[in-house]
Motif scaffolding. Sequence first.
Motif, PDB file in Angstrom:
ATOM      1  N   ILE A  62      45.752  44.425  29.542  1.00 23.36           N
ATOM      2  CA  ILE A  62      44.690  44.669  30.518  1.00 23.36           C
ATOM      3  C   ILE A  62      44.305  46.140  30.460  1.00 23.36           C
ATOM      4  CG2 ILE A  62      44.054  44.639  32.957  1.00 23.36           C
ATOM      5  CD1 ILE A  62      45.991  42.261  33.287  1.00 23.36           C
ATOM      6  N   GLY A  63      43.050  46.397  30.110  1.00 19.03           N
ATOM      7  CA  GLY A  63      42.553  47.765  30.028  1.00 19.03           C
ATOM      8  C   GLY A  63      42.245  48.349  31.388  1.00 19.03           C
ATOM      9  N   LYS A  64      41.659  47.536  32.251  1.00 19.36           N
ATOM     10  CA  LYS A  64      41.295  47.975  33.601  1.00 19.36           C
ATOM     11  C   LYS A  64      41.386  46.796  34.551  1.00 19.36           C
ATOM     12  CE  LYS A  64      37.814  51.339  32.136  1.00 19.36           C
ATOM     13  NZ  LYS A  64      36.398  51.702  32.219  1.00 19.36           N
ATOM     14  N   ALA A  65      41.672  47.111  35.802  1.00 23.30           N
ATOM     15  CA  ALA A  65      41.661  46.100  36.860  1.00 23.30           C
ATOM     16  C   ALA A  65      41.224  46.791  38.141  1.00 23.30           C
ATOM     17  CB  ALA A  65      43.039  45.477  37.039  1.00 23.30           C
ATOM     18  N   ALA A  66      40.362  46.121  38.894  1.00 24.73           N
ATOM     19  CA  ALA A  66      39.868  46.714  40.143  1.00 24.73           C
ATOM     20  C   ALA A  66      39.557  45.612  41.144  1.00 24.73           C
ATOM     21  CB  ALA A  66      38.612  47.536  39.877  1.00 24.73           C
ATOM     22  N   TRP A  67      39.706  45.935  42.403  1.00 22.24           N
ATOM     23  CA  TRP A  67      39.329  45.043  43.499  1.00 22.24           C
ATOM     24  C   TRP A  67      38.049  45.619  44.073  1.00 22.24           C
ATOM     25  CZ3 TRP A  67      39.725  40.457  45.325  1.00 22.24           C
ATOM     26  CH2 TRP A  67      39.405  40.174  46.639  1.00 22.24           C
ATOM     27  N   ASP A  68      36.982  44.835  44.091  1.00 17.85           N
ATOM     28  CA  ASP A  68      35.702  45.341  44.593  1.00 17.85           C
ATOM     29  C   ASP A  68      35.336  44.779  45.972  1.00 17.85           C
ATOM     30  OD1 ASP A  68      34.697  42.796  44.204  1.00 17.85           O
ATOM     31  OD2 ASP A  68      33.294  43.354  42.620  1.00 17.85           O
ATOM     32  N   LYS A  69      36.335  44.427  46.756  1.00 17.97           N
ATOM     33  CA  LYS A  69      36.199  43.879  48.118  1.00 17.97           C
ATOM     34  C   LYS A  69      35.720  42.434  48.152  1.00 17.97           C
ATOM     35  CE  LYS A  69      37.375  47.753  50.008  1.00 17.97           C
ATOM     36  NZ  LYS A  69      38.759  47.963  50.232  1.00 17.97           N
ATOM     37  N   ALA A  71      36.070  40.481  44.850  1.00 17.39           N
ATOM     38  CA  ALA A  71      36.671  39.828  43.689  1.00 17.39           C
ATOM     39  C   ALA A  71      37.597  40.798  42.963  1.00 17.39           C
ATOM     40  CB  ALA A  71      35.589  39.343  42.733  1.00 17.39           C
ATOM     41  N   LEU A  72      38.561  40.223  42.278  1.00 15.30           N
ATOM     42  CA  LEU A  72      39.413  40.977  41.371  1.00 15.30           C
ATOM     43  C   LEU A  72      38.712  40.957  40.013  1.00 15.30           C
ATOM     44  CD1 LEU A  72      42.166  42.356  40.752  1.00 15.30           C
ATOM     45  CD2 LEU A  72      42.991  40.074  40.121  1.00 15.30           C
ATOM     46  N   VAL A  73      38.452  42.135  39.480  1.00 18.04           N
ATOM     47  CA  VAL A  73      37.803  42.246  38.176  1.00 18.04           C
ATOM     48  C   VAL A  73      38.833  42.787  37.190  1.00 18.04           C
ATOM     49  CG1 VAL A  73      35.913  43.264  36.860  1.00 18.04           C
ATOM     50  CG2 VAL A  73      35.572  42.673  39.284  1.00 18.04           C
ATOM     51  N   VAL A  74      39.091  42.015  36.145  1.00 20.71           N
ATOM     52  CA  VAL A  74      40.082  42.371  35.137  1.00 20.71           C
ATOM     53  C   VAL A  74      39.363  42.465  33.795  1.00 20.71           C
ATOM     54  CG1 VAL A  74      42.155  41.573  33.929  1.00 20.71           C
ATOM     55  CG2 VAL A  74      41.927  41.211  36.388  1.00 20.71           C
ATOM     56  N   ILE A  75      39.607  43.577  33.082  1.00 24.27           N
ATOM     57  CA  ILE A  75      39.045  43.736  31.747  1.00 24.27           C
ATOM     58  C   ILE A  75      40.202  43.664  30.754  1.00 24.27           C
ATOM     59  CG2 ILE A  75      37.759  45.220  30.163  1.00 24.27           C
ATOM     60  CD1 ILE A  75      36.345  46.364  32.643  1.00 24.27           C
TER      61      ILE A  75
END
Length: 172
Positions: A62-69, A71-75
């Motif tokens: 996983i290069g990046k992961a973020a919570w945008d309020k 959804a969880l976005v995983v790259i």
Amino acid sequence: MKGFLGRLLGRDPVPATVAEHLAAEEAVVATATANGGGILVVTSWGIWPPGEPPERVGWHEIGKAAWDKSALVVIPTVAEEIAPGTELLADAGPRRFRLAEPGKVPQAVQERVTGSIRSRNHRELPGGGAWVLQRKVPGRDGLVVQVRPDVGTDPIAARRLAEGIAARLPEN
């Protein structure tokens, strides 16, 4: 079936199709129900997105992961092995998981993606640069060296960087 233990722990049970694929040393850390159905499972080794067939995405993948309020976005990354223990990475398309009640999932994912990185440094290259990471691979001894170019970086320069690093590493 959400039994007494599931209610007590405040999370959905692990789907049987995921449970039967977990490694013996792999521990479930958090779960969340995805909007549209299915359960996202977070373990000590990676995430198990909802869907069939079950497939783990390891923390080192996983290069990046973020919570945008919302959804969880995983790259996730695609790795090309340059030499044993050295990989050249490219980002795959982002995966977005809308979670009904995210609970501990966003924090658990962020901590484990970051925690898989043992060292990092940025190298300037033509057209941008590249991150050179040493990462722990769950279930394996030692570290893997990953070269992850920034967007716009000359791909030949990134490959040469990865090859140069691989040439300087001791053979396994």
